[in-house]
Design a protein around this motif. Structure first.
Motif, short mmCIF file in Angstrom:
data_model
loop_
_atom_site.label_atom_id
_atom_site.label_comp_id
_atom_site.label_asym_id
_atom_site.label_seq_id
_atom_site.Cartn_x
_atom_site.Cartn_y
_atom_site.Cartn_z
N ILE A 64 52.20 56.11 33.89
CA ILE A 64 51.00 55.39 33.44
C ILE A 64 50.39 54.61 34.61
CG2 ILE A 64 51.77 55.11 31.04
CD1 ILE A 64 52.50 52.17 31.77
N THR A 65 49.15 54.20 34.43
CA THR A 65 48.52 53.27 35.38
C THR A 65 48.05 52.03 34.60
OG1 THR A 65 46.41 54.40 35.05
CG2 THR A 65 47.64 55.00 37.01
N ARG A 66 48.08 50.90 35.24
CA ARG A 66 47.45 49.66 34.73
C ARG A 66 46.82 49.02 35.95
NH1 ARG A 66 48.64 51.80 30.74
NH2 ARG A 66 49.88 51.11 28.96
N ASP A 67 45.69 49.58 36.40
CA ASP A 67 45.13 49.20 37.69
C ASP A 67 44.46 47.82 37.65
OD1 ASP A 67 45.91 51.74 38.33
OD2 ASP A 67 43.90 52.56 38.57
N ASN A 68 44.65 47.09 38.73
CA ASN A 68 43.99 45.80 38.90
C ASN A 68 44.26 45.33 40.33
OD1 ASN A 68 42.39 43.79 37.85
ND2 ASN A 68 43.76 43.42 36.11
N LEU A 69 43.33 44.58 40.87
CA LEU A 69 43.62 43.96 42.16
C LEU A 69 44.74 42.95 41.99
CD1 LEU A 69 39.97 43.44 43.44
CD2 LEU A 69 41.66 45.09 44.29
N LEU A 70 45.56 42.81 43.01
CA LEU A 70 46.73 41.94 42.90
C LEU A 70 46.37 40.54 42.41
CD1 LEU A 70 49.87 42.02 43.67
CD2 LEU A 70 49.14 40.39 45.41
N MET A 71 45.23 40.02 42.89
CA MET A 71 44.80 38.68 42.49
C MET A 71 44.66 38.55 40.97
SD MET A 71 44.22 36.42 44.89
CE MET A 71 42.92 35.35 44.31
N MET A 109 46.08 40.96 38.78
CA MET A 109 47.12 41.70 38.05
C MET A 109 48.06 40.72 37.35
SD MET A 109 49.73 44.59 39.49
CE MET A 109 48.38 45.68 39.92
N ASN A 110 48.27 40.95 36.06
CA ASN A 110 49.19 40.06 35.37
C ASN A 110 50.58 40.69 35.27
OD1 ASN A 110 49.31 41.71 33.03
ND2 ASN A 110 47.36 40.85 32.31
N GLU A 111 51.52 39.86 34.81
CA GLU A 111 52.91 40.29 34.78
C GLU A 111 53.10 41.50 33.86
OE1 GLU A 111 55.27 36.84 33.96
OE2 GLU A 111 57.14 37.99 34.20
N ASP A 112 52.36 41.53 32.76
CA ASP A 112 52.50 42.66 31.82
C ASP A 112 52.09 43.97 32.47
OD1 ASP A 112 53.37 40.96 29.90
OD2 ASP A 112 51.46 40.85 28.80
N GLU A 113 51.01 43.94 33.26
CA GLU A 113 50.55 45.16 33.94
C GLU A 113 51.59 45.63 34.95
OE1 GLU A 113 45.71 44.35 33.65
OE2 GLU A 113 46.86 43.43 35.28
N TRP A 114 52.18 44.69 35.65
CA TRP A 114 53.24 45.04 36.61
C TRP A 114 54.43 45.65 35.87
CZ3 TRP A 114 54.12 45.40 41.78
CH2 TRP A 114 55.46 45.51 42.16
N ASP A 115 54.91 44.91 34.86
CA ASP A 115 56.14 45.32 34.16
C ASP A 115 55.98 46.68 33.47
OD1 ASP A 115 57.42 43.04 34.94
OD2 ASP A 115 57.18 41.98 33.03
N ALA A 116 54.82 46.91 32.85
CA ALA A 116 54.63 48.15 32.09
C ALA A 116 54.73 49.37 33.02
CB ALA A 116 53.26 48.14 31.40
N VAL A 117 54.09 49.27 34.18
CA VAL A 117 54.07 50.42 35.10
C VAL A 117 55.46 50.66 35.70
CG1 VAL A 117 53.12 51.22 37.30
CG2 VAL A 117 51.60 50.28 35.55
N ILE A 118 56.14 49.60 36.07
CA ILE A 118 57.50 49.77 36.62
C ILE A 118 58.43 50.33 35.54
CG2 ILE A 118 59.49 48.58 37.64
CD1 ILE A 118 57.06 48.69 39.54
N ALA A 119 58.27 49.86 34.32
CA ALA A 119 59.16 50.30 33.22
C ALA A 119 59.03 51.79 32.96
CB ALA A 119 58.85 49.50 31.96
N VAL A 120 57.81 52.29 32.93
CA VAL A 120 57.63 53.72 32.62
C VAL A 120 57.87 54.58 33.87
CG1 VAL A 120 56.01 55.49 31.82
CG2 VAL A 120 56.00 53.22 30.76
N ASN A 121 57.21 54.25 34.96
CA ASN A 121 57.21 55.15 36.13
C ASN A 121 58.54 55.13 36.88
OD1 ASN A 121 54.57 55.14 35.28
ND2 ASN A 121 53.69 54.77 37.28
N LEU A 122 59.15 53.96 36.99
CA LEU A 122 60.37 53.86 37.80
C LEU A 122 61.63 53.83 36.94
CD1 LEU A 122 61.62 53.71 40.58
CD2 LEU A 122 61.15 51.25 40.63
N LYS A 123 61.67 52.90 35.98
CA LYS A 123 62.86 52.85 35.14
C LYS A 123 62.94 54.11 34.27
CE LYS A 123 65.63 50.14 32.06
NZ LYS A 123 65.46 49.72 30.67
N GLY A 124 61.79 54.61 33.86
CA GLY A 124 61.77 55.85 33.06
C GLY A 124 62.45 56.99 33.81
N ALA A 125 62.18 57.09 35.10
CA ALA A 125 62.81 58.16 35.90
C ALA A 125 64.30 57.88 36.09
CB ALA A 125 62.11 58.28 37.24
#
Ligand code: NAI
Length: 247
Positions: A93-100, A102-118
């Motif tokens: 998945i993507t949850r795109d946003n500039l770092l400034m 980007m909230n914690e949910d957007e960070w966590d969701a992408v890491i959870a699916v793309n990295l932890k999912g693998a």
């Protein structure tokens, strides 16, 4: 001719886009394919298409970020088909946003699916593949994990992490004849990229020596190669499928 008859493959995120193309490409080569996705109905449609090609198939509704669901996926696969030869960790998945912004949910969701999912997908196939003394694990990275991209710090981090994961596991499982590789697509036309601003799409095109965006079939062909005996001496690699965008 690549012949995957008698091989059993699992494709995560197989309901649509690149994952669906991979499921159909592996089936075309003779594999039986378990299609897993968080989108249950669309996964059923892909599984039906695989069956229409004369292969066995099954759709399993799974959220790859949940370990117990990944365990259920492989238990179901082994119960139904008796083995697992090819694991394609494609869901992303993507949850795109500039770092400034980007909230914690957007960070966590992408890491959870793309990295932890693998990670989950790899963990659950390791034991059966080690017992068989053979297996192919293919992880869907991205060129963004190699070169970064403004507005995609979470996505780039997840895909860069996936490349480190791929190389480490390749080293751990090599002695058991299990090959672990990653594919890094560039700009591929799918639902994920459909909503990119036109300006961004045009910028991509100028960066691609082959002067066209990629199609899902381009990625599926690379996965087919890595899933086949033609790649038996290749492990820990990142195969770019990007028209030459990143060299
Ligand atoms: P897509 O959005 O069309 O398909 C992704 C699939 O993953 C969907 O069927 C979705 O339901 C499924 N999915 C999402 N979250 C899930 C979860 N928690 N559990 C199970 N399934 C889940 O995207 P596309 O373009 O087909 O991307 C596939 C993979 O290729 C992703 O990992 C993506 O990051 C990667 N990729 C795509 C590129 C592109 O240009 N389209 C470029 C580089 C990498």
């Amino acid at each position: 001719m690549i012949d995957l008859k008698e091989k059993v493959a699992v494709v995560t995120g197989g309901a649509r886009g690149i994952g669906r193309a991979i499921a159909l490409r592996l089936a075309e080569a003779g594999a039986d394919v378990v299609v897993s996705d968080i989108l249950d109905e669309a996964a059923q449609v892909t599984a039906d298409q695989v069956r229409q090609m004369g292969r066995r198939s099954l759709a399993v509704a799974v959220d790859v970020s949940k370990m117990e669901q990944a365990e259920h996926l492989i238990a179901t696969t082994i119960a139904e088909f008796g083995r697992i030869d090819i694991m394609v960790n494609n869901a992303g998945i993507t949850r795109d946003n500039l770092l400034m912004r980007m909230n914690e949910d957007e960070w966590d969701a992408v890491i959870a699916v793309n990295l932890k999912g693998a990670f989950n997908g790899i963990k659950v196939v390791t034991r059966p593949m080690m017992k068989q003394r053979s297996g192919k694990i293919i992880n869907m990275a991205s060129v963004v994990g190699i070169i970064g991209n403004a507005g995609q710090a979470n996505y780039a981090a997840s895909k860069a992490g996936l490349i480190g994961l791929t190389k480490s596991v390749a080293k751990e499982l090599g002695s058991r004849n299990i090959q672990v590789n990653a594919v890094a697509p560039g700009y591929i036309e799918t639902d994920m990229t459909r909503d990119l601003p036109e300006a961004a799409k045009e910028t991509f095109q100028t960066l691609i020596p082959l002067k066209r965006s990629g199609q899902v079939r381009d990625v599926a062909d690379a996965v087919l190669f890595l899933a086949s005996p033609l790649s038996d001496y290749i492990t820990g690699q990142v195969l770019h499928v990007d028209g030459g965008m990143v060299m």
